[in-house]
Scaffold this motif. Structure first.
Motif, PDB file in Angstrom:
ATOM      1  N   HIS A  65      35.183  17.708  40.266  1.00 48.20           N
ATOM      2  CA  HIS A  65      35.836  16.970  41.354  1.00 48.20           C
ATOM      3  C   HIS A  65      34.812  16.608  42.425  1.00 48.20           C
ATOM      4  O   HIS A  65      35.117  16.612  43.621  1.00 48.20           O
ATOM      5  N   LEU A  66      33.621  16.290  41.989  1.00 50.57           N
ATOM      6  CA  LEU A  66      32.553  15.935  42.920  1.00 50.57           C
ATOM      7  C   LEU A  66      32.841  14.582  43.554  1.00 50.57           C
ATOM      8  O   LEU A  66      33.396  13.679  42.909  1.00 50.57           O
ATOM      9  N   SER A  67      32.440  14.430  44.805  1.00 55.29           N
ATOM     10  CA  SER A  67      32.740  13.191  45.527  1.00 55.29           C
ATOM     11  C   SER A  67      31.512  12.757  46.325  1.00 55.29           C
ATOM     12  O   SER A  67      30.421  13.291  46.166  1.00 55.29           O
ATOM     13  N   GLY A  68      31.703  11.793  47.185  1.00 53.32           N
ATOM     14  CA  GLY A  68      30.597  11.264  47.951  1.00 53.32           C
ATOM     15  C   GLY A  68      29.813  10.231  47.171  1.00 53.32           C
ATOM     16  O   GLY A  68      30.248   9.737  46.127  1.00 53.32           O
ATOM     17  N   LYS A  69      28.641   9.906  47.658  1.00 47.92           N
ATOM     18  CA  LYS A  69      27.815   8.897  47.011  1.00 47.92           C
ATOM     19  C   LYS A  69      26.853   9.528  46.005  1.00 47.92           C
ATOM     20  O   LYS A  69      26.485  10.695  46.140  1.00 47.92           O
ATOM     21  N   ILE A  70      26.484   8.748  45.007  1.00 51.40           N
ATOM     22  CA  ILE A  70      25.444   9.187  44.086  1.00 51.40           C
ATOM     23  C   ILE A  70      24.131   9.243  44.854  1.00 51.40           C
ATOM     24  O   ILE A  70      23.754   8.268  45.524  1.00 51.40           O
ATOM     25  N   PRO A  71      23.417  10.384  44.809  1.00 52.79           N
ATOM     26  CA  PRO A  71      22.210  10.548  45.640  1.00 52.79           C
ATOM     27  C   PRO A  71      21.205   9.429  45.427  1.00 52.79           C
ATOM     28  O   PRO A  71      20.851   9.081  44.287  1.00 52.79           O
ATOM     29  N   THR A  72      20.725   8.867  46.530  1.00 52.21           N
ATOM     30  CA  THR A  72      19.720   7.805  46.438  1.00 52.21           C
ATOM     31  C   THR A  72      18.394   8.340  45.911  1.00 52.21           C
ATOM     32  O   THR A  72      17.601   7.586  45.349  1.00 52.21           O
ATOM     33  N   GLY A  73      18.166   9.666  46.076  1.00 58.49           N
ATOM     34  CA  GLY A  73      16.917  10.256  45.611  1.00 58.49           C
ATOM     35  C   GLY A  73      16.894  10.591  44.140  1.00 58.49           C
ATOM     36  O   GLY A  73      15.918  11.172  43.641  1.00 58.49           O
ATOM     37  N   LEU A  74      17.975  10.232  43.416  1.00 59.85           N
ATOM     38  CA  LEU A  74      18.042  10.562  41.991  1.00 59.85           C
ATOM     39  C   LEU A  74      16.887   9.922  41.217  1.00 59.85           C
ATOM     40  O   LEU A  74      16.447  10.438  40.198  1.00 59.85           O
ATOM     41  N   LEU A  80      14.009  12.484  33.947  1.00 54.81           N
ATOM     42  CA  LEU A  80      15.398  12.527  33.485  1.00 54.81           C
ATOM     43  C   LEU A  80      15.608  11.655  32.248  1.00 54.81           C
ATOM     44  O   LEU A  80      15.189  10.498  32.208  1.00 54.81           O
ATOM     45  N   GLN A  81      16.290  12.250  31.257  1.00 54.84           N
ATOM     46  CA  GLN A  81      16.641  11.528  30.030  1.00 54.84           C
ATOM     47  C   GLN A  81      18.149  11.332  29.915  1.00 54.84           C
ATOM     48  O   GLN A  81      18.609  10.374  29.289  1.00 54.84           O
ATOM     49  N   ILE A  98      17.510   4.334  40.369  1.00 52.80           N
ATOM     50  CA  ILE A  98      17.680   4.769  38.981  1.00 52.80           C
ATOM     51  C   ILE A  98      16.760   3.974  38.057  1.00 52.80           C
ATOM     52  O   ILE A  98      16.362   4.435  36.997  1.00 52.80           O
ATOM     53  N   GLY A  99      16.387   2.790  38.475  1.00 54.29           N
ATOM     54  CA  GLY A  99      15.471   1.989  37.665  1.00 54.29           C
ATOM     55  C   GLY A  99      14.102   2.624  37.506  1.00 54.29           C
ATOM     56  O   GLY A  99      13.316   2.210  36.641  1.00 54.29           O
ATOM     57  N   ASN A 100      13.792   3.655  38.315  1.00 55.56           N
ATOM     58  CA  ASN A 100      12.507   4.354  38.190  1.00 55.56           C
ATOM     59  C   ASN A 100      12.494   5.337  37.019  1.00 55.56           C
ATOM     60  O   ASN A 100      11.442   5.854  36.662  1.00 55.56           O
ATOM     61  N   LEU A 101      13.659   5.614  36.464  1.00 63.34           N
ATOM     62  CA  LEU A 101      13.773   6.627  35.408  1.00 63.34           C
ATOM     63  C   LEU A 101      13.419   5.991  34.071  1.00 63.34           C
ATOM     64  O   LEU A 101      14.290   5.660  33.253  1.00 63.34           O
ATOM     65  N   VAL A 102      12.152   5.831  33.811  1.00 65.11           N
ATOM     66  CA  VAL A 102      11.692   5.091  32.636  1.00 65.11           C
ATOM     67  C   VAL A 102      11.967   5.830  31.334  1.00 65.11           C
ATOM     68  O   VAL A 102      11.892   5.241  30.260  1.00 65.11           O
ATOM     69  N   GLU A 103      12.274   7.141  31.399  1.00 65.43           N
ATOM     70  CA  GLU A 103      12.566   7.901  30.186  1.00 65.43           C
ATOM     71  C   GLU A 103      14.066   8.053  29.957  1.00 65.43           C
ATOM     72  O   GLU A 103      14.497   8.689  28.992  1.00 65.43           O
ATOM     73  N   SER A 126      17.759  -3.279  38.448  1.00 66.67           N
ATOM     74  CA  SER A 126      16.695  -2.315  38.149  1.00 66.67           C
ATOM     75  C   SER A 126      16.945  -1.513  36.881  1.00 66.67           C
ATOM     76  O   SER A 126      16.027  -0.940  36.302  1.00 66.67           O
ATOM     77  N   LEU A 127      18.208  -1.468  36.413  1.00 66.09           N
ATOM     78  CA  LEU A 127      18.501  -0.761  35.164  1.00 66.09           C
ATOM     79  C   LEU A 127      17.716  -1.341  33.995  1.00 66.09           C
ATOM     80  O   LEU A 127      17.459  -0.655  33.004  1.00 66.09           O
ATOM     81  N   SER A 128      17.348  -2.590  34.094  1.00 64.40           N
ATOM     82  CA  SER A 128      16.605  -3.216  32.996  1.00 64.40           C
ATOM     83  C   SER A 128      15.219  -2.601  32.826  1.00 64.40           C
ATOM     84  O   SER A 128      14.553  -2.821  31.810  1.00 64.40           O
ATOM     85  N   GLN A 129      14.771  -1.799  33.811  1.00 57.71           N
ATOM     86  CA  GLN A 129      13.475  -1.135  33.693  1.00 57.71           C
ATOM     87  C   GLN A 129      13.556   0.147  32.887  1.00 57.71           C
ATOM     88  O   GLN A 129      12.536   0.724  32.531  1.00 57.71           O
ATOM     89  N   CYS A 130      14.764   0.606  32.617  1.00 59.68           N
ATOM     90  CA  CYS A 130      14.967   1.832  31.809  1.00 59.68           C
ATOM     91  C   CYS A 130      14.844   1.452  30.342  1.00 59.68           C
ATOM     92  O   CYS A 130      15.850   1.308  29.623  1.00 59.68           O
ATOM     93  N   ARG A 131      13.631   1.308  29.860  1.00 56.56           N
ATOM     94  CA  ARG A 131      13.387   0.738  28.541  1.00 56.56           C
ATOM     95  C   ARG A 131      13.890   1.623  27.399  1.00 56.56           C
ATOM     96  O   ARG A 131      14.075   1.147  26.281  1.00 56.56           O
TER      97      ARG A 131
END
Length: 800
Positions: A65-74, A80-81, A98-103, A126-131
């Motif tokens: 039941h988690l709420s709030g915003k998805i952390p910007t620092g994710l 992260l895979q 999230i686009g920084n998560l290349v793996e 930026s999701l397009s960078q998650c190859r």
């Protein structure tokens, strides 16, 4: 917990944890995996959760039941895979970081029907960078805008499939109705709720030809118009499924579709397509489903369709097709459903159709078909639905139709049939609906129909029938509407026909007896004696026919007596015993009407036996399927409980797998598993109340004369309502076949059955039990098969 600086895995899924997640957890720099799914955790996540934890590979906080915003620092957790935040109450947008998560391989932000996620805004470019992304699941949110075109280049479909799940339609502007770079995306849309009006609109663009590696296209139930691109088959040669039903396409079916050599399913139902069925469709050798009903197709049905030897489902209903039915349809060995109704087909029904022994549904209604029904109709042993209504079929109804013991629905109405209703119709033990109205049938309504314990609908109106209407068995529930406008029917007042004149019948009998007595005394005496004996036997048999259990719960409906079961099973003799277990014994028996059955007698001293009896009764009362063992009737007293079931002559799948004098070849095993899958599909998707079997294993799969599999034993089955996706139970299934969540927490769902089916599938082809002594420690049947995935020959049973 921040002193646990060497901790690598923190995993507490499927517990009852409450409260918020301590922020100190995210300060453990050694953590690789955080899995806290399926709890009752609440609160928000710290925005800087990845500041001290750059090594994190998997974050699974779903079903809380988690709420709030998805952390910007994710986006700082660059290793992260897997990210799964599904089934929570997050708000706001997806962080661009999230686009920084290349793996990243899997991102799941979907929700379920219990709550409504409030994620909004556009899907970030930026999701397009998650190859490495394989699965992107965004169902049940409130995203707007389009799907970024660059996402289409994320994956090579030859190796992976990128699945975009968006259950609510996105709003597309008129100038950008389509994204045109989905070279490797399996496009599909779940049904849109009726309150959502945004749908794809316009026509299919030429740019879809750039997506040459697509495997399936789902465009059903939209507002698409125009014609199908003439070169669509050339553009998409690897397509396996094309689903465009429920749009407003017009024009012709493109000839180029024949270039889709891998096509398995083609669904063009309810369009405005016209002209003819292309003969080139016969080149689609892998085609299994062809649904082009509800169009404006003309001309004849091409014989070229007979080249489709894998075709299982052919739906050509509601068109303007003319000519004759191709006789070569009888050469389609895989055909299970054939719908040719509501066309202008003429001439005789090909006799070859009656040789389709695996055909389940045949609907030829509302045409101009002529000719007689031959005795070969009785060869369709698997048929469940036969509809020949609204044609010009004439002649007599063949008595061999009584051999169709799996037949559930039979409609021969509005034809030119004549002669009597066959007495053999009393052998149609599965029949639920019988419509013989608007013909020229004569004679009486056979009393044998009283034995049809599942019959719910009967219509013999507008014929030339006469004599007494039977009043036993299912006839108790029928009304006058079933018998209107006949010649001389008589019977009970609620049928609104004249009363049968018993005095006239008695006088007529006396006259005949007088003649016989004084003219042929010796012969008359013999005939009279034989007649009385036959009438007495028939009356006794009719009284002993078991009554239906269509709508009973235990103790509320008439059932077979204990004495009748003793007689049928030779006093439950040892020679009749065919199975036994902790809950009781199973005996082979023959009822007084000649029907061979299996009688399951419950051991009431065993804890849970009574609950198991009640459960089977509740589950089985409303389900009918050729791959489920049917309950015929029951016997229920204070100290005796028994179910009378269909008899399966070939016993259980377990016997055929592990007895030395029995053998199943590869095709038989495959067919058996297809049968079991069909049963599960029916229980999970086609029942009014969803049924979870909970104990799928070889001993609960029984085989009939033709080696068709039937799933049995619903003693611990669970019923789920439409609002339930799972249920908790204290009753466990069989070790080795239970899904982990069933064994650990007692949670059962349709996924539990799918897991058991997977174990059963591996067992059937490897002939190794999941509890085999070779499986110790971390080695299980599942992990063993997975470890040999590149060398399947070592998995498959050596007897091949």
């Amino acid at each position: 917990m921040n002193h646990l600086q060497n901790l690598k895995v923190l995993s507490f899924p499927m517990n009852n944890l409450t409260g918020s997640i301590p922020a100190t957890i995210f300060n453990i720099s050694s953590l690789l995996n955080i899995s806290l799914s399926n709890n009752n955790l609440s609160g928000s996540l710290p925005m800087d959760m990845c500041y001290a934890n750059p090594k994190l590979k998997e974050l699974n906080l779903s079903s809380n039941h988690l709420s709030g915003k998805i952390p910007t620092g994710l986006g700082q957790c660059i290793k992260l895979q897997v990210i799964s935040l599904a089934y929570n109450d997050f708000t706001g947008s997806i962080p661009n970081g999230i686009g920084n998560l290349v793996e990243l391989q899997r991102l799941s932000l979907r929700n379920n029907s219990l709550t409504v996620n409030s994620l909004e805004g556009e899907i970030p470019f930026s999701l397009s960078q998650c190859r490495e992304l394989r699965v992107l699941s965004l169902s049940f949110n409130q995203f707007t805008g389009g799907i970024p075109q660059a996402i289409g280049s994320l994956s090579d479909l030859e190796n992976y499939i990128l699945v975009i799940q968006i259950d609510r339609a996105l709003s597309f502007s008129e100038s950008s109705q389509w994204s045109t770079s989905y070279n490797s995306i399996l496009m599909w849309r779940a049904p849109v709720p009726v309150t959502i009006i945004h749908k794809f609109r316009g026509s299919i663009p030429r740019e879809i030809g750039n997506s040459s590696k697509l495997e399936e296209i789902y465009l059903g139930t939209n507002s698409l118009i125009g014609s199908l691109p003439s070169s669509i088959g050339t553009w998409l040669p690897d397509l396996e499924g094309l689903f465009i039903a429920g749009n407003e396409f017009s024009g012709i079916i493109p000839m180029s579709i024949s270039n889709m050599s891998k096509l398995i399913k083609l669904d063009c139902i309810a369009q405005l397509l016209h002209w003819v069925i292309p003969t080139t469709l016969g080149r689609l050798k892998k085609l299994q489903r062809l649904h082009i009903a509800g169009n404006r197709l003309r001309g004849s049905i091409p014989n070229d369709l007979c080249h489709l030897k894998n075709l299982g489902y052919l739906h050509l209903s509601s068109n303007k097709l003319s000519g004759s039915i191709p006789s070569c349809f009888g050469d389609l060995p895989a055909l299970q459903e054939l719908f040719l109704d509501s066309n202008v087909l003429a001439f005789n029904i090909p006799t070859s159709l009656w040789s389709l022994r695996d055909l389940l549904v045949l609907n030829l209604s509302s045409n101009f078909l002529t000719g007689n029904l031959p005795p070969e109709v009785g060869n369709m042993k698997s048929i469940t639905t036969l509809d020949l209504s609204k044609n010009l079929v004439s002649g007599y109804i063949p008595s061999r139709m009584g051999k169709l013991q799996n037949l559930i629905t039979l409609s021969l109405s509005q034809n030119k049939l004549q002669g009597p209703i066959p007495v053999e119709f009393g052998d149609l033990v599965s029949l639920e609906s019988l419509d013989l109205s608007q013909n020229n049938l004569s004679g009486t309504i056979p009393k044998s129909l009283e034995a049809l314990i599942y019959l719910k609908y009967l219509n013999v109106s507008l014929n030339k029938l006469q004599g007494e209407i039977p009043n036993g068995g299912p006839f108790v529930k029928f009304t006058a509407e079933s018998f209107m406008f006949n010649e001389a029917l008589c019977g009970a007042p609620h049928f609104q026909v004249m009363a049968c004149d018993k005095n006239n019948r008695t006088q007529s009998w006396k006259t005949k007896s007088f003649i016989l007595k004084y003219i042929l005394l010796p012969v008359g005496s013999t005939v009279t004696l034989v007649v009385f004996i036959v009438l007495w036997i028939r009356r006794r048999d009719n009284m002993e026919i078991p009554t239906p259990i269509d709508s009973w719960l235990p103790g509320t409906h008439e059932k077979i007596s204990h004495q009748q079961l003793l007689y049928a099973t030779n006093d439950f003799g040892e020679d009749n015993l065919i199975g036994k277990g902790s809950q009781g014994m199973v005996y082979k028996g023959v009822l007084s009407n000649g029907l061979t059955v299996a009688t399951k007698v419950f051991n009431l001293e065993f804890q849970g036996a009574l609950r198991s009896f009640d459960s089977e009764c509740e589950v089985m009362q409303g389900i009918r399927h050729r791959n489920l063992v049917r309950i015929i009737t029951c016997c229920s007293n204070l100290d005796f409980k028994a179910l009378v079931l269909e008899y399966m002559p070939n016993g259980s799948l377990e016997k055929w797998l592990y007895s030395h004098n029995y053998f199943l070849d590869l095709i038989q095993r495959l067919n058996i598993m297809i049968d079991v899958a069909s049963a599960l599909e029916y229980l999970h998707h086609d029942c009014s109340t969803l049924v979870v079997h909970c104990d799928l294993k070889p001993s609960n799969v029984l085989l009939d004369d033709d080696m068709v599999a039937h799933v049995a034993d619903f003693g611990i089955a669970k019923l789920l309502t439409k609002t339930e996706s799972m249920q908790q139970t204290k009753t466990l299934g069989t070790i080795g076949y239970m899904a982990p969540e069933h064994g650990l927490d007692g949670i059962v769902s349709t996924k539990s059955d799918v897991y058991s089916y997977g174990i059963l599938l591996m067992e059937v082809f490897s002939r190794k039990k999941p509890m085999d002594e070779m499986f110790t420690g971390d080695l299980t049947l599942k992990t063993w098969v997975e470890s040999l995935s590149n060398s399947v020959i070592q998995v498959v049973d050596a007897i091949y």
